[in-house]
Design a protein around this motif. Structure first.
Motif, PDB file in Angstrom:
ATOM      1  N   ALA A 138      12.032   6.587   1.071  1.00  0.00           N
ATOM      2  CA  ALA A 138      10.828   6.050   0.435  1.00  0.00           C
ATOM      3  C   ALA A 138       9.664   6.040   1.421  1.00  0.00           C
ATOM      4  N   ALA A 189       8.659   7.802  -3.694  1.00  0.00           N
ATOM      5  CA  ALA A 189       8.850   6.596  -2.891  1.00  0.00           C
ATOM      6  C   ALA A 189       9.342   5.446  -3.758  1.00  0.00           C
ATOM      7  N   LYS A 190       8.715   5.266  -4.893  1.00  0.00           N
ATOM      8  CA  LYS A 190       9.111   4.167  -5.780  1.00  0.00           C
ATOM      9  C   LYS A 190      10.537   4.371  -6.286  1.00  0.00           C
ATOM     10  N   SER A 191      10.889   5.577  -6.643  1.00  0.00           N
ATOM     11  CA  SER A 191      12.250   5.865  -7.118  1.00  0.00           C
ATOM     12  C   SER A 191      13.284   5.583  -6.039  1.00  0.00           C
ATOM     13  N   LEU A 219       6.059   8.018   1.356  1.00  0.00           N
ATOM     14  CA  LEU A 219       4.766   7.340   1.505  1.00  0.00           C
ATOM     15  C   LEU A 219       3.913   7.996   2.586  1.00  0.00           C
ATOM     16  N   HIS A 244      -1.063   4.748  -8.326  1.00  0.00           N
ATOM     17  CA  HIS A 244       0.346   5.099  -8.144  1.00  0.00           C
ATOM     18  C   HIS A 244       0.772   4.874  -6.694  1.00  0.00           C
ATOM     19  N   THR A 274       7.843  -0.633  -2.390  1.00  0.00           N
ATOM     20  CA  THR A 274       8.700  -0.353  -1.237  1.00  0.00           C
ATOM     21  C   THR A 274       8.776  -1.565  -0.316  1.00  0.00           C
ATOM     22  N   GLY A 329       4.195   9.390  -4.224  1.00  0.00           N
ATOM     23  CA  GLY A 329       4.242   7.977  -4.572  1.00  0.00           C
ATOM     24  C   GLY A 329       5.379   7.682  -5.532  1.00  0.00           C
ATOM     25  N   GLY A 330       5.559   8.549  -6.509  1.00  0.00           N
ATOM     26  CA  GLY A 330       6.666   8.389  -7.460  1.00  0.00           C
ATOM     27  C   GLY A 330       8.020   8.506  -6.798  1.00  0.00           C
ATOM     28  N   THR A 367       0.868   1.029  -5.876  1.00  0.00           N
ATOM     29  CA  THR A 367       2.034   0.411  -6.506  1.00  0.00           C
ATOM     30  C   THR A 367       3.304   0.770  -5.743  1.00  0.00           C
ATOM     31  N   SER A 368       3.408   2.007  -5.315  1.00  0.00           N
ATOM     32  CA  SER A 368       4.590   2.461  -4.581  1.00  0.00           C
ATOM     33  C   SER A 368       4.711   1.774  -3.223  1.00  0.00           C
TER      34      SER A 368
END
Length: 104
Positions: free
Chosen positions: A45, A19-21, A49, A81, A89, A16-17, A84-85
């Protein structure tokens, strides 16, 4: 928490982190006008996911089969997490589309 369940929870957080990055980097690339790289970052991303969903599916399958999964702060954090990701995305894709229209 069982080690196998901990690995799945950490998988949710890590993927998840990632993907968000990657989604954030995609927005920055679109802002800079590099839409090819922005699209590549969005693809990364989305791949992260998918990996996160695999971890989540493993936990859900165990729960459905009657194995109790302990709910603790780490488990709740991992789900938060992931959600949110996913939202970030999706929003990043929309922002990139706006940058593309502005650029055109």
């Amino acid at each position: 928490m069982q080690e196998e369940n901990l690995e799945a929870v950490m998988g949710l957080i890590i993927h998840g982190g990632n993907a968000k990055s990657n989604a954030m980097e995609a927005i920055q690339e679109a802002k800079n006008g590099d839409f090819t790289l922005a699209d590549e970052k969005i693809k990364l991303a989305e791949e992260s996911l998918v990996e996160a969903h695999h971890s989540q599916t493993g936990l859900l399958t165990k729960e459905a089969q009657g194995e109790h999964i302990s709910l603790n702060l780490l488990t709740v954090h991992s789900q938060d997490h992931l959600m949110t990701s996913i939202a970030f995305t999706d929003l990043a894709k929309e922002i990139i589309d706006v940058y593309k229209k502005i650029s055109a």
